[in-house]
Design a protein around this motif. Structure first.
Motif, PDB file in Angstrom:
ATOM      1  N   VAL A   1     -12.155 -32.297 -37.558  1.00  0.00           N
ATOM      2  CA  VAL A   1     -13.262 -31.806 -36.729  1.00  0.00           C
ATOM      3  C   VAL A   1     -14.474 -31.491 -37.598  1.00  0.00           C
ATOM      4  O   VAL A   1     -15.618 -31.829 -37.236  1.00  0.00           O
ATOM      5  N   ASP A   2     -14.255 -30.851 -38.747  1.00  0.00           N
ATOM      6  CA  ASP A   2     -15.373 -30.539 -39.648  1.00  0.00           C
ATOM      7  C   ASP A   2     -16.077 -31.811 -40.105  1.00  0.00           C
ATOM      8  O   ASP A   2     -17.325 -31.876 -40.121  1.00  0.00           O
ATOM      9  N   ASP A   3     -15.311 -32.816 -40.491  1.00  0.00           N
ATOM     10  CA  ASP A   3     -15.886 -34.092 -40.947  1.00  0.00           C
ATOM     11  C   ASP A   3     -16.672 -34.765 -39.825  1.00  0.00           C
ATOM     12  O   ASP A   3     -17.707 -35.400 -40.062  1.00  0.00           O
ATOM     13  N   TYR A   4     -16.176 -34.636 -38.607  1.00  0.00           N
ATOM     14  CA  TYR A   4     -16.845 -35.248 -37.450  1.00  0.00           C
ATOM     15  C   TYR A   4     -18.236 -34.650 -37.275  1.00  0.00           C
ATOM     16  O   TYR A   4     -19.232 -35.376 -37.137  1.00  0.00           O
ATOM     17  N   PHE A   5     -18.329 -33.316 -37.303  1.00  0.00           N
ATOM     18  CA  PHE A   5     -19.621 -32.676 -37.102  1.00  0.00           C
ATOM     19  C   PHE A   5     -20.522 -32.820 -38.327  1.00  0.00           C
ATOM     20  O   PHE A   5     -21.753 -32.738 -38.203  1.00  0.00           O
ATOM     21  N   ALA A   6     -19.944 -33.022 -39.504  1.00  0.00           N
ATOM     22  CA  ALA A   6     -20.749 -33.218 -40.713  1.00  0.00           C
ATOM     23  C   ALA A   6     -21.370 -34.611 -40.752  1.00  0.00           C
ATOM     24  O   ALA A   6     -22.348 -34.845 -41.471  1.00  0.00           O
ATOM     25  N   SER A   7     -20.800 -35.539 -39.978  1.00  0.00           N
ATOM     26  CA  SER A   7     -21.330 -36.901 -39.905  1.00  0.00           C
ATOM     27  C   SER A   7     -22.287 -37.003 -38.717  1.00  0.00           C
ATOM     28  O   SER A   7     -22.612 -36.010 -38.076  1.00  0.00           O
ATOM     29  N   SER A   8     -22.721 -38.209 -38.421  1.00  0.00           N
ATOM     30  CA  SER A   8     -23.615 -38.425 -37.271  1.00  0.00           C
ATOM     31  C   SER A   8     -22.848 -38.931 -36.052  1.00  0.00           C
ATOM     32  O   SER A   8     -23.463 -39.375 -35.081  1.00  0.00           O
ATOM     33  N   GLN A   9     -21.513 -38.847 -36.090  1.00  0.00           N
ATOM     34  CA  GLN A   9     -20.724 -39.387 -34.985  1.00  0.00           C
ATOM     35  C   GLN A   9     -21.023 -38.700 -33.662  1.00  0.00           C
ATOM     36  O   GLN A   9     -21.016 -39.335 -32.602  1.00  0.00           O
ATOM     37  N   ALA A  10     -21.284 -37.405 -33.711  1.00  0.00           N
ATOM     38  CA  ALA A  10     -21.518 -36.674 -32.471  1.00  0.00           C
ATOM     39  C   ALA A  10     -22.737 -37.201 -31.726  1.00  0.00           C
ATOM     40  O   ALA A  10     -22.766 -37.192 -30.488  1.00  0.00           O
ATOM     41  N   ILE A  11     -23.738 -37.671 -32.442  1.00  0.00           N
ATOM     42  CA  ILE A  11     -24.948 -38.192 -31.802  1.00  0.00           C
ATOM     43  C   ILE A  11     -24.593 -39.373 -30.901  1.00  0.00           C
ATOM     44  O   ILE A  11     -25.127 -39.514 -29.798  1.00  0.00           O
ATOM     45  N   ASP A  12     -23.704 -40.227 -31.375  1.00  0.00           N
ATOM     46  CA  ASP A  12     -23.339 -41.429 -30.614  1.00  0.00           C
ATOM     47  C   ASP A  12     -22.189 -41.197 -29.641  1.00  0.00           C
ATOM     48  O   ASP A  12     -22.129 -41.821 -28.577  1.00  0.00           O
ATOM     49  N   MET A  13     -21.274 -40.277 -30.001  1.00  0.00           N
ATOM     50  CA  MET A  13     -20.031 -40.158 -29.237  1.00  0.00           C
ATOM     51  C   MET A  13     -19.863 -38.830 -28.511  1.00  0.00           C
ATOM     52  O   MET A  13     -18.912 -38.652 -27.751  1.00  0.00           O
ATOM     53  N   GLY A  14     -20.768 -37.864 -28.746  1.00  0.00           N
ATOM     54  CA  GLY A  14     -20.607 -36.558 -28.121  1.00  0.00           C
ATOM     55  C   GLY A  14     -19.565 -35.730 -28.849  1.00  0.00           C
ATOM     56  O   GLY A  14     -19.178 -36.029 -29.991  1.00  0.00           O
ATOM     57  N   LEU A  15     -19.096 -34.668 -28.205  1.00  0.00           N
ATOM     58  CA  LEU A  15     -18.078 -33.826 -28.818  1.00  0.00           C
ATOM     59  C   LEU A  15     -16.803 -34.619 -29.041  1.00  0.00           C
ATOM     60  O   LEU A  15     -16.444 -35.479 -28.216  1.00  0.00           O
ATOM     61  N   PRO A  16     -16.081 -34.371 -30.142  1.00  0.00           N
ATOM     62  CA  PRO A  16     -14.822 -35.087 -30.373  1.00  0.00           C
ATOM     63  C   PRO A  16     -13.795 -34.691 -29.317  1.00  0.00           C
ATOM     64  O   PRO A  16     -13.675 -33.525 -28.958  1.00  0.00           O
ATOM     65  N   SER A  17     -13.075 -35.667 -28.819  1.00  0.00           N
ATOM     66  CA  SER A  17     -12.033 -35.395 -27.834  1.00  0.00           C
ATOM     67  C   SER A  17     -10.738 -34.997 -28.537  1.00  0.00           C
ATOM     68  O   SER A  17     -10.560 -35.246 -29.740  1.00  0.00           O
ATOM     69  N   VAL A  18      -9.852 -34.385 -27.793  1.00  0.00           N
ATOM     70  CA  VAL A  18      -8.536 -34.060 -28.345  1.00  0.00           C
ATOM     71  C   VAL A  18      -7.821 -35.348 -28.738  1.00  0.00           C
ATOM     72  O   VAL A  18      -7.149 -35.407 -29.778  1.00  0.00           O
ATOM     73  N   ARG A  19      -7.962 -36.393 -27.914  1.00  0.00           N
ATOM     74  CA  ARG A  19      -7.335 -37.688 -28.213  1.00  0.00           C
ATOM     75  C   ARG A  19      -7.849 -38.249 -29.526  1.00  0.00           C
ATOM     76  O   ARG A  19      -7.073 -38.775 -30.334  1.00  0.00           O
ATOM     77  N   TYR A  20      -9.147 -38.149 -29.770  1.00  0.00           N
ATOM     78  CA  TYR A  20      -9.719 -38.639 -31.028  1.00  0.00           C
ATOM     79  C   TYR A  20      -9.076 -37.934 -32.214  1.00  0.00           C
ATOM     80  O   TYR A  20      -8.657 -38.574 -33.187  1.00  0.00           O
ATOM     81  N   CYS A  21      -8.993 -36.603 -32.149  1.00  0.00           N
ATOM     82  CA  CYS A  21      -8.411 -35.840 -33.258  1.00  0.00           C
ATOM     83  C   CYS A  21      -6.942 -36.180 -33.451  1.00  0.00           C
ATOM     84  O   CYS A  21      -6.471 -36.340 -34.585  1.00  0.00           O
ATOM     85  N   ALA A  22      -6.194 -36.286 -32.342  1.00  0.00           N
ATOM     86  CA  ALA A  22      -4.772 -36.594 -32.428  1.00  0.00           C
ATOM     87  C   ALA A  22      -4.548 -37.965 -33.049  1.00  0.00           C
ATOM     88  O   ALA A  22      -3.650 -38.144 -33.878  1.00  0.00           O
ATOM     89  N   ASP A  23      -5.375 -38.934 -32.664  1.00  0.00           N
ATOM     90  CA  ASP A  23      -5.241 -40.282 -33.224  1.00  0.00           C
ATOM     91  C   ASP A  23      -5.472 -40.276 -34.731  1.00  0.00           C
ATOM     92  O   ASP A  23      -4.786 -40.977 -35.486  1.00  0.00           O
ATOM     93  N   LYS A  24      -6.423 -39.478 -35.175  1.00  0.00           N
ATOM     94  CA  LYS A  24      -6.696 -39.376 -36.617  1.00  0.00           C
ATOM     95  C   LYS A  24      -5.517 -38.763 -37.370  1.00  0.00           C
ATOM     96  O   LYS A  24      -5.309 -39.047 -38.555  1.00  0.00           O
ATOM     97  N   LEU A  25      -4.727 -37.943 -36.674  1.00  0.00           N
ATOM     98  CA  LEU A  25      -3.579 -37.271 -37.290  1.00  0.00           C
ATOM     99  C   LEU A  25      -2.274 -38.013 -37.023  1.00  0.00           C
ATOM    100  O   LEU A  25      -1.206 -37.577 -37.460  1.00  0.00           O
ATOM    101  N   PHE A  26      -2.359 -39.124 -36.270  1.00  0.00           N
ATOM    102  CA  PHE A  26      -1.189 -39.952 -35.941  1.00  0.00           C
ATOM    103  C   PHE A  26      -0.142 -39.167 -35.146  1.00  0.00           C
ATOM    104  O   PHE A  26       1.063 -39.287 -35.383  1.00  0.00           O
ATOM    105  N   ILE A  27      -0.617 -38.358 -34.214  1.00  0.00           N
ATOM    106  CA  ILE A  27       0.278 -37.648 -33.304  1.00  0.00           C
ATOM    107  C   ILE A  27      -0.294 -37.788 -31.898  1.00  0.00           C
ATOM    108  O   ILE A  27      -1.414 -38.271 -31.711  1.00  0.00           O
TER     109      ILE A  27
END
Length: 297
Positions: free
Chosen positions: A197-223
């Motif tokens: 989540v910290d890396d997401y907000f530190a990048s410019s992803q939020a501008i294009d994708m909005g707030l990170p979803s729970v699914r996005y975070c889970a996929d990054k953690l492979f769960i």
């Protein structure tokens, strides 16, 4: 890769495994009485609960593969694809419960099935049982089997659904125990979640994708998203969505310290198309509007 066999009824499933149909909406399977298998892929229109009591090849579920251990439970919801693969024909030992959603329609269990979030866990998040826990689960299977052997009467559905609910409640308890006993692993997972989540907000992803979803975070953690949500709730008392919002608030505060940056710019950089939505969420979490916070600091 083998074709997917689609099974929509209990009778179809029973026919596939050579089991007699005692009730059109529910069945308990004894794998010791089924034929050996090497590989299959299936999509069920049923709920399925598998208790495996010996190694019997690898189970595939979604995109993952899992080596079965003794006393392992896996839960599958309607529409999910699962399979088993083994280099040589294997004879399974264990039991399974399959039931059609129609069995629980109009019941308390039917209304509350969504609370048993482990039906959406990935296979690598399976439930591992102690000997004592396994005996309790087998007893639940036996109670359901006893009712299925009994002639169907006015009490059959009530009793069977009650035993299924009892089984699921025990599984919920055992998952709570599993979360506790895996505490060091959980702490590492939580730390990695926060970094995602910290890396997401530190990048410019939020501008294009909005707030990170729970699914996005889970996929990054492979769960699975449900597993992540349940883990966070048990470890911290907050939902995954609440954690993401709190991380967003932290990022917003840092940005508001930057001289000359407007509240609208902060909102935009955090993925909000409308600044008032950001203001509402910020005040909900802090008790202050962004301007009030900025003037206090």
């Amino acid at each position: 890769m083998a074709d997917i066999t689609r099974i929509n009824t209990v009778t179809e499933y029973n026919h596939l495994v050579g089991q007699e149909t005692l009730h059109p909406l529910v069945s308990v399977i004894d794998f010791a009485k089924t034929e050996p298998f090497c590989f299959f892929r299936r999509q069920l229109g049923l709920y399925a609960i598998f208790l495996k009591e010996s190694m019997c090849g690898n189970m595939t579920y979604g995109g993952g593969t899992y080596d079965y251990e003794e006393g392992t439970m896996v839960f599958i919801a309607p529409g999910q694809v699962y399979g088993v693969e083994s280099p040589t024909p294997q004879k399974g030992i264990g039991q399974a419960l399959v039931f059609h959603p129609d069995l629980v329609h109009g019941t308390a269990l039917g209304r509350n099935l969504k609370e048993y979030t482990f039906f959406s866990y990935e296979v690598n998040e399976a439930l591992h049982l102690s000997l004592r826990e396994r005996a309790i689960i087998n007893d639940c299977f036996d109670k359901i089997s006893f009712e299925l052997q009994h002639a169907i009467d006015a009490h059959s559905k009530t009793l069977i659904v009650s035993y299924i609910e009892l089984l699921l409640n025990y599984c919920k308890r055992f998952y709570d125990r599993q979360f506790i006993t895996r505490n060091p692993v959980n702490k590492d997972l939580l730390a990695r979640f926060e970094k995602v989540v910290d890396d997401y907000f530190a990048s410019s992803q939020a501008i294009d994708m909005g707030l990170p979803s729970v699914r996005y975070c889970a996929d990054k953690l492979f769960i699975s998203a449900n597993y992540l949500g349940d883990l966070l709730k048990r470890e911290t008392g907050k939902s995954a969505q609440e954690h993401i919002q709190l991380k967003m608030i932290e990022a917003a505060k840092e940005k508001m310290y930057i001289p000359g940056k407007s509240i609208s710019e902060v909102a935009y950089e955090l993925g909000f198309k409308h600044p008032q939505h950001f203001t509402r969420m910020f005040k909900k979490n802090t008790g202050l509007s962004p301007n009030e916070f900025r003037h206090m600091n």
